[in-house]
Write a protein that holds these residues in place. Structure first.
Motif, PDB file in Angstrom:
ATOM      1  N   LYS A 379       0.836  -1.213   0.000  1.00  0.00           N
ATOM      2  CA  LYS A 379       0.000   0.000   0.000  1.00  0.00           C
ATOM      3  C   LYS A 379       0.869   1.261   0.000  1.00  0.00           C
ATOM      4  CE  LYS A 379      -4.449  -0.942   2.157  1.00  0.00           C
ATOM      5  NZ  LYS A 379      -4.543  -2.375   2.284  1.00  0.00           N
ATOM      6  N   ILE A 380       0.523   2.165  -0.896  1.00  0.00           N
ATOM      7  CA  ILE A 380       1.146   3.496  -0.916  1.00  0.00           C
ATOM      8  C   ILE A 380      -0.017   4.486  -0.930  1.00  0.00           C
ATOM      9  CG2 ILE A 380       2.516   5.114  -2.320  1.00  0.00           C
ATOM     10  CD1 ILE A 380       4.069   2.686  -3.438  1.00  0.00           C
ATOM     11  N   ALA A 381       0.006   5.444  -0.016  1.00  0.00           N
ATOM     12  CA  ALA A 381      -1.119   6.384   0.050  1.00  0.00           C
ATOM     13  C   ALA A 381      -0.948   7.493  -0.992  1.00  0.00           C
ATOM     14  CB  ALA A 381      -1.199   6.993   1.449  1.00  0.00           C
ATOM     15  N   GLY A 382      -2.057   7.949  -1.549  1.00  0.00           N
ATOM     16  CA  GLY A 382      -2.018   9.092  -2.448  1.00  0.00           C
ATOM     17  C   GLY A 382      -1.644  10.359  -1.679  1.00  0.00           C
ATOM     18  N   GLY A 383      -1.307  11.416  -2.412  1.00  0.00           N
ATOM     19  CA  GLY A 383      -0.950  12.683  -1.764  1.00  0.00           C
ATOM     20  C   GLY A 383      -0.060  13.495  -2.687  1.00  0.00           C
ATOM     21  N   THR A 384       0.483  14.575  -2.151  1.00  0.00           N
ATOM     22  CA  THR A 384       1.385  15.444  -2.925  1.00  0.00           C
ATOM     23  C   THR A 384       2.797  15.261  -2.384  1.00  0.00           C
ATOM     24  OG1 THR A 384      -0.372  17.020  -3.349  1.00  0.00           O
ATOM     25  CG2 THR A 384       1.867  17.869  -3.501  1.00  0.00           C
TER      26      THR A 384
END
Ligand code: S3P
Length: 435
Positions: A379-384
């Motif tokens: 899992k890799i979280a979305g974001g900036t």
């Protein structure tokens, strides 16, 4: 320019890897100091190799560049100036973001009968140059740099070169190549001992151009030599291909073929590492192109496991660590990377840059002095996230966006043009969603 990448349902298609950056630099530099004329096909489209070409033009070399036909990359026609044919430039030479340009050109500018000043962008001005100034000065070159001769800008002011015996303190192809290039014009023999193998494109090309060069294990010896221009068909860049290979492995519904990838054993550590992690990678259509082994590479969805990377494989995959870290985050179990302190002095500190965004994306990751540890959870979280203006970090983030839980926005995504200007278009053509 910021870009946002989101996960496609399927990732499929073919990409032709752009011309190899390392081979392109050498093809333009060595042919510029050779006798005769050469045609270089599939020259890297990245800004780094353009910096090298512009510097050679500024030193009086006649280079004609015609743009790509289809997917074959630009072609250069170079009129070799010969061993002593370079002339003083009117202005400061600008290596831009390119460490290879600055370090290899230093070997060429050392001990010339004219002055030269070479600089680069703020990243390059902070990278270690003492490692080249020291051996080149031992050979007799007069070179000065900022901060007690350790940083660019660098000034070259003649000197008479003679051969040395030198133990490289790091397994660096740029350092090895700088000394070999100075060795071509030095009196007597120059012998280099390496602590571990690094990419050997300089040795291969010099040998094909008729230089007196021999390789014995980790030792390389070069004698004073004139070299002849040769045509070069640049193989595709495995460092660029690695992004698509990892994308193909970590996306759950994918089949990606990357065509025309150079698989020189001193560059292909990433393939070994990903296969050890359980990656379904197939090499097809293996062939030889102008003295370099080349293959098409197929990568399909895989269940990856964590691994340990350390020791002599590290110089063979150092540039690929930012994308291997994405594979590690998507793998099951822990990946530990050691013996990678060179990453701290690349375009950015790639240990910090990589671990910083992984942690921000919810991945359990820790920076170590000479590497990192990553506990994969798929899992890799979305974001900036910040690319830190480093092309390989930006592209690794782009691939992460293709598998992340939510969209990933990459700050300063345009820096991919340093090695791979078409990267975002290719990502889109494979099914990635780019805004
Ligand atoms: C390069 C050598 C490598 C690599 C760089 C290109 C070259 O650096 O990281 O991107 O073309 O010689 P080292 O000098 O640390 O091997």
């Amino acid at each position: 320019m910021d870009l946002t990448v989101s996960r496609p349902r399927r990732l499929a298609g073919e990409v032709v890897a752009p011309g190899d950056k390392s081979v392109s630099h050498r093809a333009v530099m060595l042919n510029s100091i050779g006798e005769g004329q050469a045609r270089v096909r599939n020259f890297s489209p990245g800004d780094d190799c353009t910096s090298t070409m512009i510097i050679m033009r500024a030193l009086g070399v006649n280079i004609d560049r015609t743009s790509a036909d289809g997917d074959s990359g630009d072609t250069l026609v170079i009129e070799g100036a010969g061993a002593d044919g370079l002339r003083e430039a009117d202005d400061v030479l600008d290596a831009g973001n390119s460490g290879t340009t600055m370090r290899l050109m230093s070997g060429i500018l050392a001990g010339r009968d004219f002055k030269a000043t070479m600089t680069g962008d703020s990243s390059l001005q902070s990278r270690p140059m003492g490692r080249i100034i020291k051996p080149l000065s031992m050979m007799g070159a007069v070179i000065r740099g900022r901060e007690n001769n350790t940083l660019a800008p660098l000034e070259f002011d003649g000197g008479e070169l003679s051969g040395i015996e030198y133990d490289l303190p790091v397994a660096s192809a740029q350092l090895k190549s700088a000394i070999l290039l100075a060795g071509l014009r030095a009196e007597g023999e120059t012998r280099i001992s390496q602590p571990a193998a690094s990419r050997d494109h300089t040795e291969r090309m010099l040998s094909a151009m008729g230089a007196e060069i021999s390789v014995d294990g980790l030792d390389v010896t070069v004698g004073q030599s004139d070299i002849s221009c040769i045509d070069v068909d640049v193989p595709g860049d495995i460092s660029s291909a690695a992004f698509w290979i990892v994308a193909g492995l970590i996306h759950p519904n994918s089949e990606v073929m990357v065509k025309n990838v150079g698989i020189n054993p001193t560059r292909a550590g990433v393939i070994t590492a990903l296969q050890d992690m359980g990656g379904n990678i197939e090499l097809v259509n293996e062939r030889d192109v102008a003295g370099e082994p080349v293959a098409d590479i197929v990568a399909t969805s895989s269940h990856l496991r964590g691994t340990e990377l350390a020791g002599s494989i590290m110089p063979l995959l150092m540039d690929e660590v930012p994308i291997i870290a994405v594979a590690a985050a998507m793998a099951e179990g822990e990946t530990v990377i050691r013996d990678a302190s060179e990453l701290r002095v690349k375009e950015t500190d790639r240990i910090s840059a990589t671990v910083d965004w992984l942690v921000a994306a919810g991945v359990e990751a820790e920076a170590r002095e000479d590497g990192m540890a990553i506990v994969g959870s798929g899992k890799i979280a979305g974001g900036t996230y910040q690319s830190q203006d480093d092309h390989r970090i930006a592209m690794a983030l782009g691939i992460a966006g293709m598998v992340a839980e939510g969209p990933i926005t990459i700050v300063e995504a345009n820096c991919a043009s340093i090695s791979y200007p078409e990267f975002w278009d290719e990502l889109y053509s494979l099914g990635g969603v780019v805004d």
